[in-house]
Structures are given as C-alpha cells and as structure tokens.
Write a protein that holds these residues in place. Structure first.
Motif, PDB file in Angstrom:
ATOM      1  N   VAL A   1      36.305  44.971  34.887  1.00 55.26           N
ATOM      2  CA  VAL A   1      35.819  45.040  35.974  1.00 55.26           C
ATOM      3  C   VAL A   1      34.658  44.359  36.746  1.00 55.26           C
ATOM      4  O   VAL A   1      34.789  43.735  37.835  1.00 55.26           O
ATOM      5  N   TYR A   2      34.018  43.541  35.933  1.00 59.08           N
ATOM      6  CA  TYR A   2      33.161  43.259  36.355  1.00 59.08           C
ATOM      7  C   TYR A   2      33.343  41.310  36.165  1.00 59.08           C
ATOM      8  O   TYR A   2      33.244  40.808  36.709  1.00 59.08           O
ATOM      9  N   LEU A   3      34.392  41.090  35.584  1.00 60.07           N
ATOM     10  CA  LEU A   3      34.666  39.831  35.513  1.00 60.07           C
ATOM     11  C   LEU A   3      35.336  40.339  36.511  1.00 60.07           C
ATOM     12  O   LEU A   3      35.479  38.958  37.315  1.00 60.07           O
ATOM     13  N   LEU A   4      36.609  40.890  37.234  1.00 58.79           N
ATOM     14  CA  LEU A   4      36.655  41.195  38.509  1.00 58.79           C
ATOM     15  C   LEU A   4      35.950  40.434  39.539  1.00 58.79           C
ATOM     16  O   LEU A   4      36.287  39.587  40.336  1.00 58.79           O
ATOM     17  N   ASP A   5      35.247  41.485  39.869  1.00 60.84           N
ATOM     18  CA  ASP A   5      34.539  41.945  40.770  1.00 60.84           C
ATOM     19  C   ASP A   5      33.393  40.290  40.946  1.00 60.84           C
ATOM     20  O   ASP A   5      33.344  40.211  42.574  1.00 60.84           O
ATOM     21  N   ARG A   6      33.414  39.781  39.987  1.00 64.92           N
ATOM     22  CA  ARG A   6      32.242  38.473  40.048  1.00 64.92           C
ATOM     23  C   ARG A   6      33.792  37.650  41.037  1.00 64.92           C
ATOM     24  O   ARG A   6      32.914  36.326  40.909  1.00 64.92           O
ATOM     25  N   GLN A   7      34.675  37.433  40.432  1.00 65.17           N
ATOM     26  CA  GLN A   7      35.287  36.995  40.378  1.00 65.17           C
ATOM     27  C   GLN A   7      36.192  36.506  42.242  1.00 65.17           C
ATOM     28  O   GLN A   7      36.007  35.685  42.790  1.00 65.17           O
ATOM     29  N   MET A   8      36.168  37.541  42.525  1.00 65.00           N
ATOM     30  CA  MET A   8      36.814  37.634  43.901  1.00 65.00           C
ATOM     31  C   MET A   8      35.570  37.419  44.650  1.00 65.00           C
ATOM     32  O   MET A   8      35.526  36.956  45.398  1.00 65.00           O
ATOM     33  N   ARG A   9      34.148  37.547  44.475  1.00 67.85           N
ATOM     34  CA  ARG A   9      32.753  37.165  44.648  1.00 67.85           C
ATOM     35  C   ARG A   9      33.726  36.010  45.645  1.00 67.85           C
ATOM     36  O   ARG A   9      33.073  35.119  46.647  1.00 67.85           O
ATOM     37  N   LEU A  10      33.075  34.724  44.125  1.00 69.62           N
ATOM     38  CA  LEU A  10      33.344  33.726  43.863  1.00 69.62           C
ATOM     39  C   LEU A  10      34.772  33.379  44.821  1.00 69.62           C
ATOM     40  O   LEU A  10      34.433  32.195  45.986  1.00 69.62           O
TER      41      LEU A  10
ATOM     42  N   THR B   1      43.478  37.494  46.335  1.00 69.30           N
ATOM     43  CA  THR B   1      44.938  38.371  46.797  1.00 69.30           C
ATOM     44  C   THR B   1      45.104  38.706  45.169  1.00 69.30           C
ATOM     45  O   THR B   1      45.301  40.099  44.997  1.00 69.30           O
ATOM     46  N   THR B   2      45.456  37.340  44.747  1.00 74.63           N
ATOM     47  CA  THR B   2      46.822  38.154  43.105  1.00 74.63           C
ATOM     48  C   THR B   2      45.760  38.678  42.716  1.00 74.63           C
ATOM     49  O   THR B   2      44.324  38.566  42.217  1.00 74.63           O
ATOM     50  N   PRO B   3      46.491  39.331  41.812  1.00 76.36           N
ATOM     51  CA  PRO B   3      45.696  40.528  40.311  1.00 76.36           C
ATOM     52  C   PRO B   3      45.332  39.598  39.114  1.00 76.36           C
ATOM     53  O   PRO B   3      45.023  40.271  38.217  1.00 76.36           O
ATOM     54  N   LEU B   4      45.670  38.434  39.372  1.00 72.74           N
ATOM     55  CA  LEU B   4      45.305  37.890  38.435  1.00 72.74           C
ATOM     56  C   LEU B   4      43.583  37.364  38.035  1.00 72.74           C
ATOM     57  O   LEU B   4      43.134  36.422  38.851  1.00 72.74           O
TER      58      LEU B   4
END
Lengths: 247, 247
Positions: free
Chosen positions: B168-177, B182-185
């Motif tokens: 979750v943490y990595l996903l959040d930070r990746q999304m922020r950058l 939009t892909t769930p990768l």
DNA sequence: CGAGACGTTGAAGGTCTTCAAAAGCGGTGG
DNA sequence: CCACCGCTTTTGAAGACCTTCAACGTCTCG
C-alpha cells in the motif's frame, strides 16, 4: 477526586532562570531576548497520574515541555492493539508545531507539570525566534534517531533483549535526571501491560522475562514499581548490541 | 563497470525552475532569493544501483535530496541482523544537518540522482534562509510521524498485514510521483530479502506471503520486480487498520 | 551454456501468544 | 480489624506464527 487538569498563568510563575529543564528543553539555545518572550507567554499545566493529555484526533489547545513527571506517547488500532512509541520525560516536548490535531495518544503516567504555550502563540514564537526554531529542529532530529533505534529493537530483538533494552534506557534517563544517584534502584512507573505496549509483547511475556532475569541474577528485589540493577554493564550486555541510546 | 559515484558541479546544471521535485523537496517553501542561493551552491551526484551512499559511522561529505531513483536507509547489528527504517524516494532528504557522522547505512536501490550540498555550506544556508529552515523542520516532523506509524506496524502486525502495508505504501508513493498512472501495476525494486529487512521478516516468510496473497487473488501477475493490484481497496483492508500513511 | 544470485516450497522447531487459574496488592466499608 | 472487591502480576499448558534449515527451481548475464 482531584481535578485532572489545572492551568497556571504567567505572572504567578517561577522565573525561567530557576527552571530545572532550562539546559535540556526547547529553550536551551535561546538568548536573553528570546527567553524573555518565552517567559511572557508561558503557561504551566498540571495533569494527574493516569489522565489522558490528548487522544489521537483531538484538537490540541496546548504545546509544551515536561518539567516533572513521565508521560507515554502511543497509538491505538481499532482492534485495540496498542503500541507505545516512547516515554516523555522532563525536557521532552509534547505537541507538533504547525498542526492543530494530535496524531497520538498521550497519557500522564505519573503526575505531570508542563511548561508550554497556546499553539498559535508558539508558532509565532518559532517564526521570530531563530534559536528556538533551531533547537526545535535539533530535538526533532534526535527524536527521529531514537524512533529509528527503537524500530530496530522492535523488529530484531528477542523478548529478553527488548526488556533489558528498556531497563537500560530507563536507567540512563533516570541517571541523567538525578546525577547524584549511585544506588542501583530503578523506578518503574509503568505497569506490565504498558511495558508490553512499549516492547510489542504481551503482559504475560513481560512478566515471564522479569522472572527469568531475576532467576539469572541480572535484576534483584523485583517489586511492582521498582527493581534494583546490581550490574548495569551486565544488563547492557543482555540488551544486545546497540540498545537504543538515550537522547 | 561504470563509476559508482559521479559528481556534477553547479554551472553545468539545469535550473531549479525545471526541477521535478521543486514542490516536494527541501526547497519547496523557499522564495526567489533563497532559491538563488541554493541554485548557486547545489551539486548533483549520481550513484549506481547497488552502491552504498553511506555506511553508519562514515563521515558525511554531502547532504541532499533524491531527484530520481530509490534508496533505503537502515541499520545493521553486529550479529548481522538488519533493519531497514525506510525507503527514500524523490523529494526525500538524505543526511542530517549539524552532524558530520552518518548514523545509518544508505544504499542506492536503483540508479540515483541527488541534488545537494557540502554539509558546511548547507548548515550556513539553514542559518540564513528561514524558509529553508522551516521546511526542514516540517519534513523532519513528517518523517518522525512516518517512523512512528512504522513502529506500530513492526510491533503489532502479522506477516500478511505487514506485506500488504508495504505494498500500500509503495503504491501510494508511486501514484503520487506519477499521477497519470491508472494501471494497477506496482513496481517492486526491492529483493525479497530487502523487503524482509524492511518488515522484520525472513525472506522465506515474505515469499510465502506473496504466494498466499496471489492464491487469494489480492495480487496478480506476481513477478520478481513488479506485481499488479487489481483492487487497491481490498489490499488496504488486508493491511489492517491504519496502515502507515505516505508522507 | 554455466555460474551465481534470487525466489519458492517443504518440514521441523522455537518463541511468543492465547487462554486459564490463582496469588498478591491496595482500597472500601461493614 | 478483616472480609471483600477490583486490578495487577505470576505461572502453567496448548497452540499459532514465524524462523531455520534444506532442497529445488528460475532468471540473468558473461
């Protein structure tokens, strides 16, 4: 029952020059001019042992330093699992500048006296008092170091090492506050359950480890709220390498 | 083999106005005058994936912010047990002002570009640039919050919850950058062993939990360095209440 | 291709937790 | 004063979860 909270206004308060924590608190760097601003704005507060100073999510109406007593800072999950992040002792700062809402539960473990400010007042002081600001940064960086050392402990130490680490930490901080002390008596204001919250152990495991340390002669005269440490060096060794050092 | 370290001097460097991290970095608060000071003093550095940026105990000859790439910050005990304290991503600051010696190991996980300063130069800047100083305090307080949230995780979560929390943490930070994504990768630059260092688990347990999450449909297309997350909300739920929030 | 690093899976074992019971301590009221 | 109550602490037994040890599979790069 006594009031749990009591606020005292500046004017009635002792001068900062007489303060016990002036060399370790938030004001330690400040020169005469800054000190006089702090002196004019300061408010004292008292909390009774056992009372909550803030709950996570509460609006903070006060920030400040502990003058006497001990508090714990921690968090609670919805399922009730708790984690204590640290012990707050004289000199430690409580509350976050620039944020109105507390992220943590803070509880008075013993009776507590605080010296602090209204948040808006403190934010203003930070803006105009560079020595205060620098000290705030320094203390926050120290706390971050301590938090990381604690993480290493939580993740990678056994129950025995954890308990010894906590005892070493409390002993170091107690010695720092009262340098005249030579007896090996350590006061333990925390219950077994709170110690468990601290170390991420159950209260039963804490109790068992206390018994084991007593059996092995590492601690003596185990009582509810005190224990004697005949050989601090030995305790330090049992805590494993790199126990989290006091600030 | 390429050089592991490469330093680039100001003058050859792109203008701060074009910088990718100018809104999240140490300079985010600074006005034009402060920015021009920073611009004149800045030095870029590059490190190769896998190289150590500092070892705990080393003298630091450079402090600065990550512009691109990912690093890990951690500690090692004498018996070899390791604990990672955090991931450093673009915008994060590396090194401690006012202290010459690093307390931590910092390792480049991917190739890294840094924008920073010589420590003495940075300390001077902090003294004369109040907006920079205030931003430094703000970022340090954020890091402290993150460290405490991480502590709750280390102490009180199961292996499955821990792994989900990290994802979750990595996903959040990746999304922020990369807000266009939009892909769930989810990219996973860490090895299983490093993930273990992070979560205080063995690499075998990490691997088993990955397999279990795949079996339960919470993750899909599990590869070595990437995984897809079909339902982030579900993942968040599996992470348990209050996963440590991105800064 | 072959070597080495990384990843997966299985079985056995240890540490800590959970559940349970009893003892100790401190305060209150009959 | 002592019986009683609630809370904390101690100790035991069973079991869960994670680690350790080991073997095998897979990927990557010279």
């Amino acid at each position: 029952m006594r009031d749990t909270i009591q606020t005292l206004l500046a004017g009635d308060l002792p001068r900062c020059a007489l303060c016990q924590i002036k060399s370790i608190g938030i004001c330690a760097n400040s020169g005469e001019e800054e000190l006089s601003w702090l002196e004019d704005a300061k408010l004292y507060r008292r909390y009774c042992a056992g009372s909550m100073i803030t709950f996570a999510g509460d609006r903070l109406d006060y920030v400040g330093s502990i003058m006497t007593g001990i508090a714990s800072i921690g968090g609670t999950r919805e399922d009730g699992r708790r984690q204590t992040y640290g012990v707050l002792m004289p000199g430690d700062f409580l509350g976050r500048p620039g944020r109105a809402i507390s992220s943590f539960d803070i509880e008075a473990i013993t009776d507590i006296e605080l010296c602090g400010f209204k948040p808006a007042v403190f934010d203003n002081l930070l803006d105009k008092a560079p020595q205060l600001h620098a000290r705030m940064l320094e203390m926050t960086l120290d706390e971050l170091d301590a938090a990381r050392a604690w993480m290493l402990m939580l993740g990678r130490k056994t129950a025995r090492e954890k308990l010894c680490s906590l005892l070493v930490y409390l002993l170091d901080r107690q010695m720092r506050l009262d340098e005249t002390q030579t007896t090996p008596l350590l006061r333990l204001p925390l219950t077994r359950e709170r110690i468990g919250d601290f170390l991420a152990l159950t209260l039963e495991t804490v109790s068992r480890q206390f018994s084991a340390l007593k059996r092995d002669g590492i601690i003596q005269d185990l009582e509810r709220h005190a224990v004697s440490i005949p050989d601090p060096a030995r305790l330090r060794q049992e805590a494993g390498t790199d126990p989290f050092h006091a600030r």
